[in-house]
Design a protein around this motif. Structure first.
Motif, PDB file in Angstrom:
ATOM      1  N   ASN A   1       0.917  -0.941   0.058  1.00  0.00           N
ATOM      2  CA  ASN A   1      -0.051  -0.232   0.028  1.00  0.00           C
ATOM      3  C   ASN A   1       0.819   1.290  -0.110  1.00  0.00           C
ATOM      4  OD1 ASN A   1      -2.113   1.591   0.057  1.00  0.00           O
ATOM      5  ND2 ASN A   1      -2.528   1.460   2.439  1.00  0.00           N
ATOM      6  N   THR A   2       1.387   1.693  -1.111  1.00  0.00           N
ATOM      7  CA  THR A   2       2.299   2.798  -1.299  1.00  0.00           C
ATOM      8  C   THR A   2       1.863   3.812  -2.110  1.00  0.00           C
ATOM      9  OG1 THR A   2       3.530   1.675  -2.886  1.00  0.00           O
ATOM     10  CG2 THR A   2       4.189   1.412  -0.363  1.00  0.00           C
TER      11      THR A   2
ATOM     12  N   HIS B   1       1.645  13.960 -10.099  1.00  0.00           N
ATOM     13  CA  HIS B   1       0.521  13.888  -8.964  1.00  0.00           C
ATOM     14  C   HIS B   1       0.463  12.670  -8.231  1.00  0.00           C
ATOM     15  CE1 HIS B   1      -3.274  15.402  -6.912  1.00  0.00           C
ATOM     16  NE2 HIS B   1      -3.499  14.026  -6.936  1.00  0.00           N
ATOM     17  N   ARG B   2       0.586  12.479  -6.932  1.00  0.00           N
ATOM     18  CA  ARG B   2       0.844  11.457  -6.285  1.00  0.00           C
ATOM     19  C   ARG B   2      -0.623  10.662  -5.841  1.00  0.00           C
ATOM     20  NH1 ARG B   2       5.951   9.457  -6.843  1.00  0.00           N
ATOM     21  NH2 ARG B   2       5.362   8.417  -4.884  1.00  0.00           N
ATOM     22  N   ILE B   3      -0.663   9.300  -5.966  1.00  0.00           N
ATOM     23  CA  ILE B   3      -1.808   8.612  -5.705  1.00  0.00           C
ATOM     24  C   ILE B   3      -1.771   7.504  -4.437  1.00  0.00           C
ATOM     25  CG2 ILE B   3      -3.735   6.914  -6.578  1.00  0.00           C
ATOM     26  CD1 ILE B   3      -3.919   9.832  -7.634  1.00  0.00           C
ATOM     27  N   SER B   4      -2.504   7.509  -3.591  1.00  0.00           N
ATOM     28  CA  SER B   4      -2.231   6.586  -2.310  1.00  0.00           C
ATOM     29  C   SER B   4      -3.410   5.364  -2.280  1.00  0.00           C
ATOM     30  CB  SER B   4      -2.153   7.256  -0.980  1.00  0.00           C
ATOM     31  OG  SER B   4      -3.470   8.124  -0.883  1.00  0.00           O
ATOM     32  N   GLY B   5      -4.263   5.767  -3.115  1.00  0.00           N
ATOM     33  CA  GLY B   5      -5.480   4.681  -3.049  1.00  0.00           C
ATOM     34  C   GLY B   5      -6.702   4.789  -3.986  1.00  0.00           C
ATOM     35  N   ILE B   6      -7.435   3.876  -4.057  1.00  0.00           N
ATOM     36  CA  ILE B   6      -8.660   3.916  -5.097  1.00  0.00           C
ATOM     37  C   ILE B   6      -9.865   4.441  -4.165  1.00  0.00           C
ATOM     38  CG2 ILE B   6      -9.657   2.899  -6.974  1.00  0.00           C
ATOM     39  CD1 ILE B   6      -7.607   0.943  -7.107  1.00  0.00           C
TER      40      ILE B   6
ATOM     41  N   THR C   1     -11.809   0.118 -19.354  1.00  0.00           N
ATOM     42  CA  THR C   1     -11.636   0.716 -17.849  1.00  0.00           C
ATOM     43  C   THR C   1     -11.734  -0.153 -16.911  1.00  0.00           C
ATOM     44  OG1 THR C   1     -12.882   2.729 -19.145  1.00  0.00           O
ATOM     45  CG2 THR C   1     -12.687   2.624 -16.547  1.00  0.00           C
ATOM     46  N   TYR C   2     -12.975  -1.083 -16.697  1.00  0.00           N
ATOM     47  CA  TYR C   2     -12.866  -2.078 -15.880  1.00  0.00           C
ATOM     48  C   TYR C   2     -11.640  -2.716 -15.621  1.00  0.00           C
ATOM     49  CZ  TYR C   2     -16.025  -4.303 -12.629  1.00  0.00           C
ATOM     50  OH  TYR C   2     -16.281  -5.130 -11.193  1.00  0.00           O
ATOM     51  N   LEU C   3     -10.783  -3.317 -16.637  1.00  0.00           N
ATOM     52  CA  LEU C   3      -9.815  -4.093 -16.283  1.00  0.00           C
ATOM     53  C   LEU C   3      -8.729  -3.578 -16.082  1.00  0.00           C
ATOM     54  CD1 LEU C   3      -8.436  -6.788 -17.128  1.00  0.00           C
ATOM     55  CD2 LEU C   3      -8.012  -6.157 -19.591  1.00  0.00           C
ATOM     56  N   ALA C   4      -8.592  -2.129 -16.457  1.00  0.00           N
ATOM     57  CA  ALA C   4      -7.638  -1.318 -15.759  1.00  0.00           C
ATOM     58  C   ALA C   4      -7.596  -0.794 -14.291  1.00  0.00           C
ATOM     59  CB  ALA C   4      -7.603   0.257 -16.507  1.00  0.00           C
ATOM     60  N   TYR C   5      -9.156  -0.938 -13.949  1.00  0.00           N
ATOM     61  CA  TYR C   5      -9.430  -0.932 -12.592  1.00  0.00           C
ATOM     62  C   TYR C   5      -8.828  -2.139 -11.659  1.00  0.00           C
ATOM     63  CZ  TYR C   5     -12.387  -1.508  -8.223  1.00  0.00           C
ATOM     64  OH  TYR C   5     -12.838  -1.833  -7.181  1.00  0.00           O
ATOM     65  N   ALA C   6      -9.220  -3.426 -12.213  1.00  0.00           N
ATOM     66  CA  ALA C   6      -8.647  -4.365 -11.916  1.00  0.00           C
ATOM     67  C   ALA C   6      -7.246  -4.737 -11.495  1.00  0.00           C
ATOM     68  CB  ALA C   6      -9.303  -5.595 -12.622  1.00  0.00           C
ATOM     69  N   LYS C   7      -6.484  -4.253 -12.503  1.00  0.00           N
ATOM     70  CA  LYS C   7      -5.068  -4.235 -12.517  1.00  0.00           C
ATOM     71  C   LYS C   7      -4.434  -3.229 -11.517  1.00  0.00           C
ATOM     72  CE  LYS C   7      -4.228  -5.548 -17.282  1.00  0.00           C
ATOM     73  NZ  LYS C   7      -3.696  -5.092 -18.828  1.00  0.00           N
ATOM     74  N   VAL C   8      -5.053  -1.994 -11.489  1.00  0.00           N
ATOM     75  CA  VAL C   8      -4.530  -0.885 -10.361  1.00  0.00           C
ATOM     76  C   VAL C   8      -4.861  -1.462  -9.131  1.00  0.00           C
ATOM     77  CG1 VAL C   8      -6.260   0.714 -10.623  1.00  0.00           C
ATOM     78  CG2 VAL C   8      -4.074   1.311 -10.378  1.00  0.00           C
ATOM     79  N   SER C   9      -5.786  -2.174  -8.987  1.00  0.00           N
ATOM     80  CA  SER C   9      -6.337  -2.464  -7.550  1.00  0.00           C
ATOM     81  C   SER C   9      -5.246  -3.280  -6.754  1.00  0.00           C
ATOM     82  CB  SER C   9      -7.556  -3.245  -7.420  1.00  0.00           C
ATOM     83  OG  SER C   9      -7.535  -4.479  -8.238  1.00  0.00           O
TER      84      SER C   9
ATOM     85  N   LEU D   1      -2.273  -2.825  -6.977  1.00  0.00           N
ATOM     86  CA  LEU D   1      -1.179  -1.834  -6.520  1.00  0.00           C
ATOM     87  C   LEU D   1      -1.257  -1.708  -4.873  1.00  0.00           C
ATOM     88  CD1 LEU D   1      -0.412   0.201  -9.534  1.00  0.00           C
ATOM     89  CD2 LEU D   1       1.018  -1.653  -8.716  1.00  0.00           C
ATOM     90  N   PHE D   2      -2.578  -1.476  -4.578  1.00  0.00           N
ATOM     91  CA  PHE D   2      -2.822  -0.851  -3.089  1.00  0.00           C
ATOM     92  C   PHE D   2      -3.764  -1.800  -2.259  1.00  0.00           C
ATOM     93  CE2 PHE D   2      -3.200   2.729  -6.442  1.00  0.00           C
ATOM     94  CZ  PHE D   2      -2.159   3.429  -6.015  1.00  0.00           C
ATOM     95  N   GLU D   3      -3.273  -3.142  -2.698  1.00  0.00           N
ATOM     96  CA  GLU D   3      -3.772  -4.216  -1.618  1.00  0.00           C
ATOM     97  C   GLU D   3      -3.281  -3.979  -0.271  1.00  0.00           C
ATOM     98  OE1 GLU D   3      -5.118  -6.906   0.133  1.00  0.00           O
ATOM     99  OE2 GLU D   3      -5.313  -7.608  -1.997  1.00  0.00           O
ATOM    100  N   SER D   4      -4.131  -4.175   0.592  1.00  0.00           N
ATOM    101  CA  SER D   4      -4.019  -3.784   2.206  1.00  0.00           C
ATOM    102  C   SER D   4      -3.662  -5.022   3.020  1.00  0.00           C
ATOM    103  CB  SER D   4      -5.012  -2.938   2.720  1.00  0.00           C
ATOM    104  OG  SER D   4      -6.176  -3.699   2.387  1.00  0.00           O
ATOM    105  N   LEU D   5      -3.766  -6.299   2.393  1.00  0.00           N
ATOM    106  CA  LEU D   5      -3.660  -7.284   3.016  1.00  0.00           C
ATOM    107  C   LEU D   5      -2.051  -7.444   3.775  1.00  0.00           C
ATOM    108  CD1 LEU D   5      -4.766 -10.283   4.116  1.00  0.00           C
ATOM    109  CD2 LEU D   5      -3.615 -11.058   2.003  1.00  0.00           C
ATOM    110  N   SER D   6      -2.202  -7.667   5.012  1.00  0.00           N
ATOM    111  CA  SER D   6      -0.943  -7.763   5.760  1.00  0.00           C
ATOM    112  C   SER D   6      -0.028  -8.932   5.395  1.00  0.00           C
ATOM    113  CB  SER D   6      -1.362  -7.869   7.348  1.00  0.00           C
ATOM    114  OG  SER D   6      -1.893  -6.871   7.893  1.00  0.00           O
ATOM    115  N   GLU D   7       1.450  -8.712   5.028  1.00  0.00           N
ATOM    116  CA  GLU D   7       2.235  -9.547   4.653  1.00  0.00           C
ATOM    117  C   GLU D   7       2.702 -10.613   5.876  1.00  0.00           C
ATOM    118  OE1 GLU D   7       3.139 -10.398   1.695  1.00  0.00           O
ATOM    119  OE2 GLU D   7       1.884  -9.020   0.766  1.00  0.00           O
ATOM    120  N   LEU D   8       2.339 -11.843   5.507  1.00  0.00           N
ATOM    121  CA  LEU D   8       3.005 -12.998   6.692  1.00  0.00           C
ATOM    122  C   LEU D   8       4.487 -13.091   6.440  1.00  0.00           C
ATOM    123  CD1 LEU D   8       0.954 -16.240   6.003  1.00  0.00           C
ATOM    124  CD2 LEU D   8       1.287 -14.708   8.119  1.00  0.00           C
TER     125      LEU D   8
END
Length: 350
Positions: free
Chosen positions: A3-4, A25-30, A81-89, A91-98
């Protein structure tokens, strides 16, 4: 990927998109277009959402060329558009890493084969001769039975149960509460009651399969239950013993598939569909929600069986009429016979 923050220029390169606006311009989420902040990215997939653009404070919008002139701010122009949204999502996955390695509270059989770079979370149990592949991640409380295998880069969320002999392919995602490999519903009647038929097969799941939460997938009675590559399954789905689901098919929530049904490739099964056992569904078949599939089909198509929603008063009248259809059909046949006796047999058409 974590999540960067990402610059719009980085996102444009990642999506192979045309960037119009401030590349730095910086983006931090969706976020949704209606509530996105200046540091968040939105997307427009349907014309009906254009109405929200004038008031939106989003940092940038993903849209296609047809809508590009509707927005003067930062935008990423893409073909899909929808495929691009799926791909960019991703990048912002918030699941904690093991953490790579085996948690001290996990119980791992001495004969199990766990890849050095796999991550085994707290309170996991891994049985005898089980195999956990490279990069696999098992979150807390996952149980992997004897001789089961979880292949490379597969993610298993907390409290999943993978019974003995089950095989999961590469790059799969299994969500919490799902049970894979429980006994199929096999019983033989006898004078003393039901006699259990022990289920001697297993479950084989291909690569790139995602299975939702609280699903139940039964092991085969003799052969295996098989879920082929690329299948996606929603929450609360029951798949009975010896079912086969073809590549890239999609099964929505609350679907029930009875034993030995064979679902083809590239099929879509909407919510609450019930599929009978021992039937075959052709490739590229699509079922509307609530459809009751009692027999198979040999050609692709779109199928539905439940009536659309209607006013309750109209529904009550139609429900009564439905029960009268058989009587009405008999009366129509009688009227047709009477009409034939009244008409001259040599009547000429005018």
């Amino acid at each position: 990927m974590g999540n960067t923050e990402r610059s719009l220029s980085e996102l444009a390169e990642y999506l192979d998109a045309e960037l119009v606006g401030n590349a730095d311009h910086r983006i931090s989420g969706i976020a949704d277009l209606q509530c996105a902040s200046a540091s968040e990215l939105s997307f427009i997939n349907q014309e009906s959402y254009l109405q929200y653009l004038p008031q939106s404070t989003t940092g940038a919008v993903i849209l296609n060329a047809d809508f590009a002139d509707k927005y003067a701010g930062n935008k990423l122009i893409v073909a899909n558009t929808y495929l691009a949204y799926a791909k960019v999502s991703a990048l912002f996955e918030s699941l904690s890493e093991l953490t790579v390695g085996i948690h001290p509270s996990a119980v791992v059989a001495a004969s199990a084969n766990v890849a050095p770079n796999a991550a085994i979370g707290a309170n996991c149990v891994i049985g005898e001769h089980a195999r956990i592949g490279s990069g696999a991640r098992l979150y807390s409380g996952v149980s992997v039975g004897d001789r089961a295998s979880v292949d490379d880069n597969t993610l298993v969320h907390p409290n999943v149960v993978i019974y003995h002999g089950v095989s999961l392919g590469k790059n799969c995602v299994i969500h919490s509460g799902t049970v894979i490999g429980s006994d199929g519903f096999g019983f033989a009647p006898s004078r003393d009651g039901w006699k259990k038929i022990h289920q001697l097969g297993a479950v084989v799941v291909g690569d790139n399969v995602e299975i939702g939460s609280n699903c139940s997938i039964d092991r085969g009675a003799l052969g295996n239950t098989v879920i082929h590559d690329g299948v996606i399954i929603d929450n609360l789905v029951h798949i009975a013993h010896n079912v086969k689901i073809g590549k890239r098919s999609a099964i929505a929530g609350c679907v029930g598939i009875a034993g030995s049904a064979n679902i083809g490739e590239n099929c879509t099964v909407a919510g609450a569909v019930a599929i009978n056992g021992h039937i075959s569904i052709a490739d590229n078949s699509h079922f509307h929600g609530g459809t009751i599939v009692t027999k198979g089909n040999t050609e692709a198509g779109v199928f539905a069986s439940t009536p659309p929603m209607q006013d309750v008063k109209k529904w009550r009248r139609n429900s009564v009429r439905y029960t009268q259809l058989d009587d009405m059909a008999s009366r129509i046949k009688q009227l047709e016979k009477q009409l034939k006796t009244l008409l001259p047999s040599n009547t000429e058409e005018k």
